[in-house]
Design a protein around this motif. Sequence first.
Motif, PDB file in Angstrom:
ATOM      1  N   ILE A  16       0.645  -1.195   0.019  1.00 21.66           N
ATOM      2  CA  ILE A  16       0.048  -0.014   0.087  1.00 21.66           C
ATOM      3  C   ILE A  16       0.825   1.308   0.104  1.00 21.66           C
ATOM      4  N   LYS A  17       2.071   1.361   0.848  1.00 19.70           N
ATOM      5  CA  LYS A  17       2.733   2.392   0.888  1.00 19.70           C
ATOM      6  C   LYS A  17       3.636   2.697  -0.456  1.00 19.70           C
ATOM      7  N   MET A  18       3.901   1.689  -1.209  1.00 23.00           N
ATOM      8  CA  MET A  18       4.322   1.688  -2.673  1.00 23.00           C
ATOM      9  C   MET A  18       3.513   2.116  -3.689  1.00 23.00           C
ATOM     10  N   GLY A  19       2.368   1.823  -3.603  1.00 26.38           N
ATOM     11  CA  GLY A  19       1.208   2.291  -4.328  1.00 26.38           C
ATOM     12  C   GLY A  19       0.868   3.598  -4.124  1.00 26.38           C
ATOM     13  N   VAL A  20       0.772   4.088  -2.886  1.00 20.83           N
ATOM     14  CA  VAL A  20       0.561   5.577  -2.720  1.00 20.83           C
ATOM     15  C   VAL A  20       1.620   6.387  -3.293  1.00 20.83           C
ATOM     16  N   SER A  21       2.776   6.052  -2.725  1.00 22.45           N
ATOM     17  CA  SER A  21       4.023   6.632  -3.320  1.00 22.45           C
ATOM     18  C   SER A  21       3.991   6.538  -5.014  1.00 22.45           C
ATOM     19  N   SER A  22       3.600   5.694  -5.487  1.00 23.65           N
ATOM     20  CA  SER A  22       3.782   5.695  -7.101  1.00 23.65           C
ATOM     21  C   SER A  22       2.622   6.533  -7.562  1.00 23.65           C
ATOM     22  N   LEU A  23       1.477   6.598  -6.937  1.00 24.14           N
ATOM     23  CA  LEU A  23       0.459   7.377  -7.305  1.00 24.14           C
ATOM     24  C   LEU A  23       0.926   8.944  -7.227  1.00 24.14           C
ATOM     25  N   ASP A  24       1.588   9.315  -6.206  1.00 20.79           N
ATOM     26  CA  ASP A  24       1.973  10.726  -5.910  1.00 20.79           C
ATOM     27  C   ASP A  24       2.999  10.866  -6.746  1.00 20.79           C
ATOM     28  N   ASP A  25       4.050  10.123  -7.459  1.00 18.73           N
ATOM     29  CA  ASP A  25       4.956  10.231  -8.458  1.00 18.73           C
ATOM     30  C   ASP A  25       4.408  10.477  -9.696  1.00 18.73           C
ATOM     31  N   VAL A  26       3.128  10.004 -10.061  1.00 17.57           N
ATOM     32  CA  VAL A  26       2.362  10.068 -11.414  1.00 17.57           C
ATOM     33  C   VAL A  26       1.652  11.359 -11.527  1.00 17.57           C
TER      34      VAL A  26
END
Length: 146
Positions: A16-26
């Motif tokens: 979940i942390k990875m997903g949220v971080s990736s969404l922030d990046d994009v």
Amino acid sequence: MEDDTIKLLRECNAGIKMGVSSLDDVIEHVKSEGLRELLAKSKETHTKLGNTTHKYLNEFHEDGKEPAMMAKVMSKMKSDVKLGMADGANADRMAADLVTDGCNMGVKSLYKYLNQYPAAEGRVKQLAKDVAQAEDTLVKDLRDYL
């Protein structure tokens, strides 16, 4: 049972942390308001699921798990490079493509961990399935932007 439960929770937490971080990046590169709203809604869903994960971890007096640093760095670099070179609708297509790939990897990992930790508590298994469902839903919603 408790060991499998904690291990599955930690993996959910890291994913979940990875997903949220990736969404922030994009999301910062997205041009379309509709796509931006879709990604923001997904981030909100993932954040709620993450809060549930933390609640369960706290019940076991356990800390969460951080995503692998190398995976996080590579994801950020891939997003920045691909989206930095894209413009307009191409940026939106590229963002949708990157998030779709991330979601597919997330679903694959979640089911791998569900199979790896079969003695986990039912509510934790359901949480993992809810995260996978959120990823699947996002993939379907992103199709219009690919």
